[in-house]
Design a protein around this motif. Structure first.
Motif, short mmCIF file in Angstrom:
data_model
loop_
_atom_site.label_atom_id
_atom_site.label_comp_id
_atom_site.label_asym_id
_atom_site.label_seq_id
_atom_site.Cartn_x
_atom_site.Cartn_y
_atom_site.Cartn_z
N ILE A 1 -6.36 5.78 -1.48
CA ILE A 1 -6.91 4.42 -1.57
C ILE A 1 -7.82 4.31 -2.79
CG2 ILE A 1 -8.48 2.78 -0.44
CD1 ILE A 1 -5.82 2.78 0.92
N THR B 1 -5.44 10.15 2.69
CA THR B 1 -5.25 8.71 2.52
C THR B 1 -6.49 8.08 1.88
OG1 THR B 1 -5.93 8.36 4.82
CG2 THR B 1 -3.57 8.44 4.37
N ALA C 1 0.83 -1.20 0.00
CA ALA C 1 0.00 0.00 0.00
C ALA C 1 0.87 1.25 0.00
CB ALA C 1 -0.93 0.00 1.21
N PRO D 1 -8.98 0.62 5.35
CA PRO D 1 -7.68 0.68 4.69
C PRO D 1 -7.07 2.08 4.71
CG PRO D 1 -9.43 0.44 3.08
CD PRO D 1 -10.05 0.29 4.42
N ALA D 2 -7.88 3.13 4.73
CA ALA D 2 -7.34 4.49 4.76
C ALA D 2 -6.63 4.74 6.09
CB ALA D 2 -8.46 5.51 4.55
N SER E 1 -7.62 -3.17 -1.28
CA SER E 1 -7.67 -3.66 0.10
C SER E 1 -8.00 -5.15 0.11
CB SER E 1 -8.72 -2.90 0.89
OG SER E 1 -8.85 -3.45 2.18
#
Length: 185
Positions: free
Chosen positions: A133, A129, A112, A150-151, A144
């Motif tokens: 993503i 972020t 990532a 995920p952020a 993800s």
């Protein structure tokens, strides 16, 4: 008042118990390999002959191999032979390792952080972020694996890189919640 107990003379048995030595084990005579073995088939002197005790049984056609009377005990123990399966398994594992080595390694999936650095390099401006993503997923750089946030994970990873690498970090925090790429110096 408590009465004083008088000292009683000990009996001979009591004195012997105190000073008695531990009993010694009786000696056992083990016949050496050079001595002839004891024959168990021979009748003892006090026993009557086996013919008088029971009528003779009819002979059967089975033949047993003769047991040598003077073989040492070590020679008569059965020896187990290992099965051939482990040899084949070892050969199979060597073959699979060779096949795996012959295959070309798969390209390593971008992390990532690597994908975020690539997106920031392409856009050239600071991003949140969450925006990183979305851009990474749209361009196919990284998606993800099923995480709920995920952020937040990316935000934490960028901050970790900033604190551990310091001036050598790829990212720089431009304002609250936004990151950009560090300019080469």
């Amino acid at each position: 008042m408590a009465k004083k107990q008088s000292a009683k003379p000990q009996s001979k048995a009591g004195k012997q118990k105190k000073g008695r030595k531990p009993a010694e084990a009786p000696e056992v005579h083990v016949p050496a390999a050079t001595e002839p073995p004891v024959q168990l088939d021979a009748p003892a002197a006090s026993e009557s002959p086996p013919e008088a005790a029971a009528p003779p049984a009819p002979e059967q056609a089975t033949v047993e191999p003769p047991v040598p009377a003077s073989t040492p005990a070590e020679a008569t123990t059965p020896v187990e032979v290992a099965p051939d399966a482990p040899v084949h398994e070892a050969a199979a594992t060597v073959e699979t390792k060779l096949k795996e080595a012959a295959k070309e390694p798969k390209p390593k999936k971008a992390s990532a952080l690597d994908a975020a650095a690539k997106v920031l390099a392409e856009t050239g401006e600071a991003m949140t972020t969450q925006a990183m993503i979305e851009a990474m997923a749209a361009k196919g750089y990284w998606s993800s694996p099923g995480g709920a946030t995920p952020a937040a994970t990316l935000y934490s990873a960028i901050l970790r890189e900033l604190t551990t690498k310091g001036e050598q970090a790829r990212f720089v925090k431009t304002e609250r919640g936004k990151f950009g790429l560090r300019s080469p110096q």
